[in-house]
Motif scaffolding. Structure first.
Motif, PDB file in Angstrom:
ATOM      1  N   THR A 105     -20.805  51.578  97.005  1.00 16.28           N
ATOM      2  CA  THR A 105     -19.378  51.516  96.746  1.00 16.28           C
ATOM      3  C   THR A 105     -18.881  52.811  96.133  1.00 16.28           C
ATOM      4  OG1 THR A 105     -19.512  49.134  96.432  1.00 16.28           O
ATOM      5  CG2 THR A 105     -17.566  50.226  95.555  1.00 16.28           C
ATOM      6  N   GLY A 106     -19.710  53.387  95.249  1.00 16.34           N
ATOM      7  CA  GLY A 106     -19.326  54.623  94.587  1.00 16.34           C
ATOM      8  C   GLY A 106     -19.115  55.763  95.557  1.00 16.34           C
ATOM      9  N   LEU A 107     -19.796  55.730  96.708  1.00 17.57           N
ATOM     10  CA  LEU A 107     -19.679  56.804  97.684  1.00 17.57           C
ATOM     11  C   LEU A 107     -18.617  56.517  98.745  1.00 17.57           C
ATOM     12  CD1 LEU A 107     -23.422  57.773  98.230  1.00 17.57           C
ATOM     13  CD2 LEU A 107     -21.698  58.968  96.893  1.00 17.57           C
ATOM     14  N   GLN A 108     -18.024  55.339  98.751  1.00 19.10           N
ATOM     15  CA  GLN A 108     -17.000  55.019  99.731  1.00 19.10           C
ATOM     16  C   GLN A 108     -15.797  55.949  99.598  1.00 19.10           C
ATOM     17  OE1 GLN A 108     -15.956  50.916  99.408  1.00 19.10           O
ATOM     18  NE2 GLN A 108     -17.860  50.167 100.305  1.00 19.10           N
ATOM     19  N   VAL A 109     -15.513  56.378  98.386  1.00 16.52           N
ATOM     20  CA  VAL A 109     -14.358  57.239  98.160  1.00 16.52           C
ATOM     21  C   VAL A 109     -14.513  58.567  98.893  1.00 16.52           C
ATOM     22  CG1 VAL A 109     -15.257  58.355  96.074  1.00 16.52           C
ATOM     23  CG2 VAL A 109     -12.790  58.041  96.349  1.00 16.52           C
ATOM     24  N   CYS A 110     -15.743  58.958  99.178  1.00 12.60           N
ATOM     25  CA  CYS A 110     -15.988  60.223  99.890  1.00 12.60           C
ATOM     26  C   CYS A 110     -15.613  60.128 101.364  1.00 12.60           C
ATOM     27  CB  CYS A 110     -17.461  60.624  99.766  1.00 12.60           C
ATOM     28  SG  CYS A 110     -18.054  60.781  98.073  1.00 12.60           S
ATOM     29  N   SER A 111     -15.388  58.907 101.842  1.00 12.84           N
ATOM     30  CA  SER A 111     -15.075  58.705 103.263  1.00 12.84           C
ATOM     31  C   SER A 111     -13.688  58.119 103.463  1.00 12.84           C
ATOM     32  CB  SER A 111     -16.123  57.773 103.897  1.00 12.84           C
ATOM     33  OG  SER A 111     -17.423  58.298 103.767  1.00 12.84           O
ATOM     34  N   PHE A 112     -12.795  58.350 102.486  1.00 14.76           N
ATOM     35  CA  PHE A 112     -11.433  57.840 102.632  1.00 14.76           C
ATOM     36  C   PHE A 112     -10.735  58.443 103.840  1.00 14.76           C
ATOM     37  CE2 PHE A 112      -9.867  55.881  98.388  1.00 14.76           C
ATOM     38  CZ  PHE A 112     -10.869  54.924  98.500  1.00 14.76           C
ATOM     39  N   CYS A 113     -11.135  59.632 104.235  1.00 18.24           N
ATOM     40  CA  CYS A 113     -10.632  60.223 105.479  1.00 18.24           C
ATOM     41  C   CYS A 113     -11.717  61.141 106.027  1.00 18.24           C
ATOM     42  CB  CYS A 113      -9.327  60.980 105.253  1.00 18.24           C
ATOM     43  SG  CYS A 113      -9.468  62.439 104.219  1.00 18.24           S
ATOM     44  N   GLY A 114     -11.560  61.526 107.288  1.00 19.19           N
ATOM     45  CA  GLY A 114     -12.587  62.323 107.940  1.00 19.19           C
ATOM     46  C   GLY A 114     -12.650  63.747 107.434  1.00 19.19           C
ATOM     47  N   GLY A 115     -13.618  64.475 107.936  1.00 19.00           N
ATOM     48  CA  GLY A 115     -13.780  65.877 107.559  1.00 19.00           C
ATOM     49  C   GLY A 115     -14.636  66.045 106.330  1.00 19.00           C
ATOM     50  N   ASN A 124      -4.495  66.453 102.664  1.00 20.02           N
ATOM     51  CA  ASN A 124      -4.227  66.422 104.108  1.00 20.02           C
ATOM     52  C   ASN A 124      -4.944  65.261 104.791  1.00 20.02           C
ATOM     53  OD1 ASN A 124      -3.003  67.325 106.437  1.00 20.02           O
ATOM     54  ND2 ASN A 124      -4.585  68.839 106.895  1.00 20.02           N
ATOM     55  N   CYS A 125      -4.835  64.079 104.174  1.00 18.16           N
ATOM     56  CA  CYS A 125      -5.471  62.876 104.722  1.00 18.16           C
ATOM     57  C   CYS A 125      -4.455  61.858 105.235  1.00 18.16           C
ATOM     58  CB  CYS A 125      -6.346  62.212 103.653  1.00 18.16           C
ATOM     59  SG  CYS A 125      -7.888  63.084 103.304  1.00 18.16           S
ATOM     60  N   SER A 126      -3.172  62.245 105.283  1.00 23.50           N
ATOM     61  CA  SER A 126      -2.103  61.351 105.741  1.00 23.50           C
ATOM     62  C   SER A 126      -2.008  60.092 104.882  1.00 23.50           C
ATOM     63  CB  SER A 126      -2.306  60.972 107.221  1.00 23.50           C
ATOM     64  OG  SER A 126      -2.317  62.118 108.038  1.00 23.50           O
ATOM     65  N   LEU A 127      -2.294  60.222 103.601  1.00 23.16           N
ATOM     66  CA  LEU A 127      -2.226  59.085 102.691  1.00 23.16           C
ATOM     67  C   LEU A 127      -0.781  58.840 102.274  1.00 23.16           C
ATOM     68  CD1 LEU A 127      -5.242  59.905 100.338  1.00 23.16           C
ATOM     69  CD2 LEU A 127      -5.224  58.340 102.282  1.00 23.16           C
ATOM     70  N   THR A 128      -0.343  57.591 102.411  1.00 17.94           N
ATOM     71  CA  THR A 128       0.995  57.231 101.961  1.00 17.94           C
ATOM     72  C   THR A 128       0.969  56.562 100.591  1.00 17.94           C
ATOM     73  OG1 THR A 128       0.848  55.124 103.144  1.00 17.94           O
ATOM     74  CG2 THR A 128       1.854  56.985 104.304  1.00 17.94           C
ATOM     75  N   GLN A 129      -0.187  56.022 100.215  1.00 15.69           N
ATOM     76  CA  GLN A 129      -0.353  55.428  98.902  1.00 15.69           C
ATOM     77  C   GLN A 129      -1.809  55.511  98.480  1.00 15.69           C
ATOM     78  OE1 GLN A 129       0.781  51.320  99.134  1.00 15.69           O
ATOM     79  NE2 GLN A 129      -0.594  50.833 100.809  1.00 15.69           N
ATOM     80  N   VAL A 130      -2.028  55.516  97.188  1.00 14.74           N
ATOM     81  CA  VAL A 130      -3.381  55.553  96.635  1.00 14.74           C
ATOM     82  C   VAL A 130      -3.481  54.395  95.655  1.00 14.74           C
ATOM     83  CG1 VAL A 130      -5.085  56.898  95.381  1.00 14.74           C
ATOM     84  CG2 VAL A 130      -3.450  58.063  96.867  1.00 14.74           C
ATOM     85  N   GLU A 131      -4.248  53.371  96.031  1.00 12.71           N
ATOM     86  CA  GLU A 131      -4.335  52.160  95.219  1.00 12.71           C
ATOM     87  C   GLU A 131      -5.579  52.127  94.344  1.00 12.71           C
ATOM     88  OE1 GLU A 131      -4.112  48.944  97.951  1.00 12.71           O
ATOM     89  OE2 GLU A 131      -1.962  49.191  98.341  1.00 12.71           O
ATOM     90  N   ASP A 132      -6.643  52.784  94.782  1.00  9.31           N
ATOM     91  CA  ASP A 132      -7.886  52.736  94.028  1.00  9.31           C
ATOM     92  C   ASP A 132      -8.773  53.901  94.440  1.00  9.31           C
ATOM     93  OD1 ASP A 132      -9.808  51.879  92.289  1.00  9.31           O
ATOM     94  OD2 ASP A 132     -10.610  50.306  93.602  1.00  9.31           O
ATOM     95  N   SER A 191       0.134  54.920  91.191  1.00  9.09           N
ATOM     96  CA  SER A 191       0.094  54.168  89.949  1.00  9.09           C
ATOM     97  C   SER A 191      -0.800  54.886  88.941  1.00  9.09           C
ATOM     98  CB  SER A 191      -0.443  52.754  90.194  1.00  9.09           C
ATOM     99  OG  SER A 191      -0.639  52.073  88.976  1.00  9.09           O
ATOM    100  N   GLU A 192      -0.292  55.051  87.726  1.00 10.14           N
ATOM    101  CA  GLU A 192      -1.072  55.728  86.696  1.00 10.14           C
ATOM    102  C   GLU A 192      -2.307  54.927  86.305  1.00 10.14           C
ATOM    103  OE1 GLU A 192       1.528  56.500  83.464  1.00 10.14           O
ATOM    104  OE2 GLU A 192       2.669  58.053  84.507  1.00 10.14           O
ATOM    105  N   LYS A 193      -2.277  53.618  86.551  1.00 11.76           N
ATOM    106  CA  LYS A 193      -3.402  52.759  86.162  1.00 11.76           C
ATOM    107  C   LYS A 193      -4.675  53.109  86.918  1.00 11.76           C
ATOM    108  CE  LYS A 193      -0.540  48.791  84.819  1.00 11.76           C
ATOM    109  NZ  LYS A 193      -0.249  47.360  85.057  1.00 11.76           N
ATOM    110  N   ILE A 194      -4.518  53.770  88.068  1.00  8.91           N
ATOM    111  CA  ILE A 194      -5.692  54.160  88.853  1.00  8.91           C
ATOM    112  C   ILE A 194      -6.621  55.045  88.040  1.00  8.91           C
ATOM    113  CG2 ILE A 194      -6.465  55.471  90.881  1.00  8.91           C
ATOM    114  CD1 ILE A 194      -3.916  54.683  92.263  1.00  8.91           C
ATOM    115  N   PHE A 195      -6.056  55.849  87.160  1.00  7.84           N
ATOM    116  CA  PHE A 195      -6.838  56.861  86.455  1.00  7.84           C
ATOM    117  C   PHE A 195      -7.293  56.401  85.072  1.00  7.84           C
ATOM    118  CE2 PHE A 195      -3.829  58.979  89.332  1.00  7.84           C
ATOM    119  CZ  PHE A 195      -4.735  59.579  90.193  1.00  7.84           C
TER     120      PHE A 195
END
Length: 231
Positions: free
Chosen positions: A28-38, A81-89, A110-114
């Motif tokens: 799960t910890g490494l999933q964030v590395c694949s939020f978008c390609g490249g 440059n990942c075409s992100l419209t929102q960042v939830e987690d 959301s500031e709560k993310i951090f």
């Protein structure tokens, strides 16, 4: 001998569950590395930071390349440059020192993310997105080349040099991410609002919990054995 084996099997089952949970947590910890390609490019903020920190690139992450037990510790995250419209987690990214979210059509973050991002020291955001916690949470905030730069996360507890007035008696203020703080019980205090004095009774609290876990696992194992025999 059979009795010994009967008790060993539930214990082994608990061990297997724990190992599986730890493995799942690492993935799960490494999933964030694949939020978008490249992958992270050398000429980007995170790429230059990773190079100067002697880290190693893994998709969109820079991982710490040190001798600590956590071999997958994320210290840099490039989601530009990942075409992100929102960042939830951002799962597994609370150890980062730098995050790049620029060049994205993000509407709001959301500031709560951090919360819990204690080491976060540098952020690159779209120009219209404010730094988490506001300007008062950072040593330096500036707009440069169409990007919002947030540098040097401040410790809100140290701005006045005193304990936060929001913390109850017998507790100390501690940082908990940009714009956040948490109240931690002072030494020899614990419990609700840190009102209990003395060492935390770990054996009394976790002993029954561990025992009940073993008993429940054993009962589940017996139930499955009976079902298997009935078949």
């Amino acid at each position: 001998m059979k009795a010994l084996l009967s008790w060993c099997e539930p214990v082994a089952l608990i061990f297997i569950i724990e190992v599986s949970f730890n493995a799942s947590y690492q993935l799960t910890g490494l999933q964030v590395c694949s939020f978008c390609g490249g992958t992270v490019q050398n000429d980007t903020y995170v790429g230059q930071f990773c190079s100067s920190s002697a880290g190693r690139i893994d998709r969109r992450c820079c991982l710490a390349n040190d001798n600590t037990s956590d071999t997958e510790r994320v210290i840099g995250l490039d989601l530009s440059n990942c075409s992100l419209t929102q960042v939830e987690d951002l799962p597994g990214a609370s150890t980062v020192l730098m995050i790049d979210l620029s060049v994205n059509p993000i509407v709001n973050i959301s500031e709560k993310i951090f919360q819990g991002f204690l080491d976060l020291n540098y952020m690159i955001l779209p120009q219209h997105i404010a730094c988490p916690g506001g300007n008062a949470s950072w040593q330096k905030v500036e707009v440069k080349l169409g990007k919002q730069l947030c540098e040097g996360q401040k410790n809100l507890c140290n701005q006045t040099g005193q304990m936060s007035m929001s913390c109850p008696e017998n507790s100390l203020c501690g940082p908990y991410g940009p714009g956040f703080f948490e109240c931690r019980c002072a030494e020899n205090y614990h419990g609700y609002k840190c009102l209990r004095q003395g060492e935390f009774p770990a054996l009394k609290v976790f002993g029954p919990l561990a025992a009940s876990t073993v008993v429940i696992s054993f009962l589940l194992w017996i139930t499955q054995r009976r079902k298997a025999k009935s078949l």
